[in-house]
Design a protein around this motif. Sequence first.
Motif, short mmCIF file in Angstrom:
data_model
loop_
_atom_site.label_atom_id
_atom_site.label_comp_id
_atom_site.label_asym_id
_atom_site.label_seq_id
_atom_site.Cartn_x
_atom_site.Cartn_y
_atom_site.Cartn_z
N SER A 157 34.10 27.65 32.55
CA SER A 157 32.88 27.62 32.90
C SER A 157 31.97 28.61 33.24
N PRO A 158 30.95 29.15 32.74
CA PRO A 158 30.25 30.34 33.10
C PRO A 158 30.22 30.56 34.50
N SER A 159 30.38 29.39 35.48
CA SER A 159 29.82 29.70 36.92
C SER A 159 31.49 30.29 37.62
N PHE A 160 32.68 29.52 36.92
CA PHE A 160 33.76 30.29 37.51
C PHE A 160 34.11 31.60 36.87
N LEU A 161 33.65 31.98 35.51
CA LEU A 161 34.11 33.06 35.00
C LEU A 161 32.91 34.37 35.50
N ASN A 162 31.73 33.77 35.94
CA ASN A 162 30.90 34.74 36.82
C ASN A 162 31.31 35.23 38.24
N TYR A 163 32.19 34.09 38.58
CA TYR A 163 32.61 34.21 40.09
C TYR A 163 33.69 35.41 40.02
N LEU A 164 34.47 35.13 38.94
CA LEU A 164 35.64 36.04 38.81
C LEU A 164 35.03 37.64 38.62
N ASP A 165 33.94 37.88 37.84
CA ASP A 165 33.43 39.00 37.54
C ASP A 165 32.83 39.48 38.89
N LYS A 166 32.36 38.64 39.86
CA LYS A 166 31.97 39.03 40.99
C LYS A 166 32.98 39.56 41.96
N LEU A 167 34.19 38.89 41.74
CA LEU A 167 35.27 39.45 42.48
C LEU A 167 35.99 40.74 41.76
N LYS A 168 35.49 40.91 40.60
CA LYS A 168 35.99 41.94 39.78
C LYS A 168 37.60 41.71 39.29
N ILE A 169 37.95 40.57 39.26
CA ILE A 169 39.04 39.86 38.61
C ILE A 169 39.02 39.61 37.27
N GLN A 170 39.77 40.26 36.30
CA GLN A 170 39.74 39.99 34.89
C GLN A 170 41.12 39.36 34.48
N ILE A 171 41.45 38.96 33.32
CA ILE A 171 42.70 38.74 32.90
C ILE A 171 43.28 40.16 32.75
N GLY A 172 44.74 40.03 32.96
CA GLY A 172 45.57 41.09 33.05
C GLY A 172 45.52 41.69 34.45
N ALA A 173 44.82 41.28 35.64
CA ALA A 173 44.77 41.73 36.78
C ALA A 173 46.18 41.48 37.50
#
Length: 221
Positions: A166-182
Amino acid sequence: MLSQTEENYLKHLLHFGMQEGNAKGISSRQLADKLEVKASSVNDMLKKLKEKNLVQFEPYGKLFLTTEGEQKAVQIIRKHRLWETFLVNKLKFNWADVHEIAEQLEHIQSAHLMDKLDEFLDFPTVDPHGDPIPTREGLFKDDQRISLGDVELNTLVKIVGVKEDSPSFLNYLDKLKIQIGAIIELSAKEEFDESYQIKHEEKTLHVSQKFIENLWVIPTS
């Protein structure tokens, strides 16, 4: 040729794990609840899909995808995930914004176009959300992923996917600067509210149980 609605039903049934041979199956009522549509609409669609030998279905009984239905559903998923990869990697869309666009593009029927797109993207095995992309033959790469919630404390793991895109969860990950591969460490759990502490790039973050349950990880070697 299948309609977009028929393709969506096949995709959802595969998502719910209702392949042929699954002993549990699912009822039409349960499917209607999951899709948030009227039971009568689900029954009408299932009858059409049964006539095309894509589902096994008996009124008031359990239903499954047939082998042919599963193959078609896998190809729809392949198209969806290839388009998401193209949108993010080549057109530089944010990973939170591509799902709805890919929902439209996945109904393009040209298998040749999808083969060319796969080649153009250098045959990716996962999409931007970490979901495995099936091959042209319908095979998925198994990376032995597990839920972050099943990881023991003080274990280093690599994030390989998200359960919820969902955009809300993915945007939250962006806010935490957490991406795939972290690379992260599950460092502590609070018994009072079942929240967690994780360590990422020398930072300690406080996250919810829902956050933990929505990440796929593999242990680091």
